[in-house]
Scaffold this motif. Structure first.
Motif, PDB file in Angstrom:
ATOM      1  N   PRO A 138       0.898  -1.239  -0.023  1.00  0.00           N
ATOM      2  CA  PRO A 138       0.017  -0.047  -0.138  1.00  0.00           C
ATOM      3  C   PRO A 138       1.067   1.277  -0.068  1.00  0.00           C
ATOM      4  CG  PRO A 138      -0.802  -1.550   1.630  1.00  0.00           C
ATOM      5  CD  PRO A 138       0.251  -2.175   0.976  1.00  0.00           C
ATOM      6  N   ALA A 139       0.324   2.330  -0.775  1.00  0.00           N
ATOM      7  CA  ALA A 139       1.169   3.561  -0.535  1.00  0.00           C
ATOM      8  C   ALA A 139       1.440   4.156   0.497  1.00  0.00           C
ATOM      9  CB  ALA A 139       0.218   4.632  -1.227  1.00  0.00           C
ATOM     10  N   ILE A 140       0.855   4.067   1.671  1.00  0.00           N
ATOM     11  CA  ILE A 140       1.409   4.471   3.086  1.00  0.00           C
ATOM     12  C   ILE A 140       2.290   3.845   3.562  1.00  0.00           C
ATOM     13  CG2 ILE A 140      -0.204   2.996   4.430  1.00  0.00           C
ATOM     14  CD1 ILE A 140      -0.590   5.702   6.217  1.00  0.00           C
ATOM     15  N   VAL A 141       2.675   2.471   3.225  1.00  0.00           N
ATOM     16  CA  VAL A 141       3.590   1.719   3.651  1.00  0.00           C
ATOM     17  C   VAL A 141       5.047   2.108   2.823  1.00  0.00           C
ATOM     18  CG1 VAL A 141       4.444  -0.602   3.526  1.00  0.00           C
ATOM     19  CG2 VAL A 141       2.277  -0.271   4.239  1.00  0.00           C
ATOM     20  N   ARG A 142       4.697   2.142   1.675  1.00  0.00           N
ATOM     21  CA  ARG A 142       5.872   2.580   0.707  1.00  0.00           C
ATOM     22  C   ARG A 142       6.201   3.712   0.993  1.00  0.00           C
ATOM     23  NH1 ARG A 142       2.355   1.078  -3.328  1.00  0.00           N
ATOM     24  NH2 ARG A 142       2.303   3.141  -4.046  1.00  0.00           N
ATOM     25  N   ASP A 143       5.426   4.815   1.423  1.00  0.00           N
ATOM     26  CA  ASP A 143       5.907   6.208   1.751  1.00  0.00           C
ATOM     27  C   ASP A 143       6.794   6.246   3.066  1.00  0.00           C
ATOM     28  OD1 ASP A 143       5.976   9.166   1.580  1.00  0.00           O
ATOM     29  OD2 ASP A 143       4.710   9.138   3.505  1.00  0.00           O
ATOM     30  N   GLU A 144       6.329   5.268   4.125  1.00  0.00           N
ATOM     31  CA  GLU A 144       7.117   5.252   5.307  1.00  0.00           C
ATOM     32  C   GLU A 144       8.468   4.612   5.039  1.00  0.00           C
ATOM     33  OE1 GLU A 144       8.510   5.680   8.931  1.00  0.00           O
ATOM     34  OE2 GLU A 144       6.788   6.677   8.323  1.00  0.00           O
ATOM     35  N   ALA A 145       8.412   3.495   4.213  1.00  0.00           N
ATOM     36  CA  ALA A 145       9.721   2.884   4.001  1.00  0.00           C
ATOM     37  C   ALA A 145      10.517   3.899   2.932  1.00  0.00           C
ATOM     38  CB  ALA A 145       9.252   1.705   3.195  1.00  0.00           C
ATOM     39  N   PHE A 146      10.032   4.611   2.167  1.00  0.00           N
ATOM     40  CA  PHE A 146      11.046   5.282   1.113  1.00  0.00           C
ATOM     41  C   PHE A 146      11.223   6.772   1.135  1.00  0.00           C
ATOM     42  CE2 PHE A 146      10.109   1.130  -0.781  1.00  0.00           C
ATOM     43  CZ  PHE A 146      11.269   0.937  -1.187  1.00  0.00           C
ATOM     44  N   ASN A 147      10.287   7.364   1.662  1.00  0.00           N
ATOM     45  CA  ASN A 147      10.323   8.992   2.225  1.00  0.00           C
ATOM     46  C   ASN A 147      11.653   9.252   2.891  1.00  0.00           C
ATOM     47  OD1 ASN A 147       9.980  11.657   3.462  1.00  0.00           O
ATOM     48  ND2 ASN A 147       7.921  11.191   3.402  1.00  0.00           N
ATOM     49  N   HIS A 175       6.007  -1.541   8.775  1.00  0.00           N
ATOM     50  CA  HIS A 175       6.407  -0.408   9.660  1.00  0.00           C
ATOM     51  C   HIS A 175       7.076  -1.098  10.719  1.00  0.00           C
ATOM     52  CE1 HIS A 175       6.711   2.879  12.373  1.00  0.00           C
ATOM     53  NE2 HIS A 175       6.419   3.821  11.541  1.00  0.00           N
ATOM     54  N   ALA A 176       8.522  -0.702  10.838  1.00  0.00           N
ATOM     55  CA  ALA A 176       9.367  -1.712  11.749  1.00  0.00           C
ATOM     56  C   ALA A 176       8.850  -1.660  13.148  1.00  0.00           C
ATOM     57  CB  ALA A 176      10.751  -1.277  11.551  1.00  0.00           C
ATOM     58  N   LEU A 177       8.550  -0.396  13.497  1.00  0.00           N
ATOM     59  CA  LEU A 177       8.081  -0.299  15.024  1.00  0.00           C
ATOM     60  C   LEU A 177       6.637  -0.866  15.319  1.00  0.00           C
ATOM     61  CD1 LEU A 177       9.068   0.839  17.726  1.00  0.00           C
ATOM     62  CD2 LEU A 177       8.013   3.040  17.227  1.00  0.00           C
TER      63      LEU A 177
END
Length: 175
Positions: free
Chosen positions: A66-75, A150-152
């Motif tokens: 999902p976009a929200i997951v990608r954004d957290e990982a790659f932002n 999201h790792a945490l």
């Protein structure tokens, strides 16, 4: 001393994989919840990992998230160099009793490779590493919400499942 759950997100599965995020959350495996004031989360710069590998298959897998997951990982905002993250994480690990991971052959192996690549001392003893995946497999009915990547958040999800499993088996003490 508390235990520590560690989770990373990366760009491969080999020991030399590029690391996107590192998280650690302190907890008591025989209690419920986690210590809200004892955690670590860092997003790592890719530029600080030029000698680490990126797997094309993993990039393709991230593209399906999902976009929200990608954004957290790659932002790109708020990222720090890997060597700084390893030093900061080490401070928390040194003050922990046991170190848990959801399958230590991923998280712990990649982190071990990273520490060694910077000629840093491992901040854990090999006999202090615990595998939550193996523990959870003993109770197939444990409620396992899906990983968020999201790792945490994943650390906290894994903690809950470890605690539920230990309570289910009426474990009162650990070495």
């Amino acid at each position: 001393m508390a235990d520590l759950m560690i989770d990373i997100e990366g760009l491969g599965t080999a020991p030399e994989a590029t690391i996107l995020t590192i998280a650690a959350q302190a907890f008591d495996p025989l209690a419920s919840g986690y210590y809200t004031d004892k955690f670590y989360y860092a997003r790592i710069t890719l530029e600080s990992q030029e000698s680490r590998n990126i797997d094309q298959g993993t990039i393709e897998w991230w593209a399906t998230q999902p976009a929200i997951v990608r954004d957290e990982a790659f932002n790109e905002q708020g990222r720090i160099p890997l060597d700084q993250a390893l030093d900061e994480l080490a401070k928390l690990i040194w003050h922990s009793n046991r170190v848990w991971a959801q399958g230590p052959t991923y998280d712990m192996t990649i982190l071990e490779h990273a520490y060694k690549s910077y000629n840093k001392t491992l901040p854990w003893q090999y006999y202090k590493v615990r595998d939550s995946r193996t523990l959870l497999s003993l109770w197939p009915d444990v409620q396992a919400p899906p990983a968020s990547h999201h790792a945490l958040e994943d650390c906290r999800r894994q903690i809950s499942m470890v605690q539920d499993t230990l309570q289910y088996f009426k474990i009162k003490e650990m070495r």
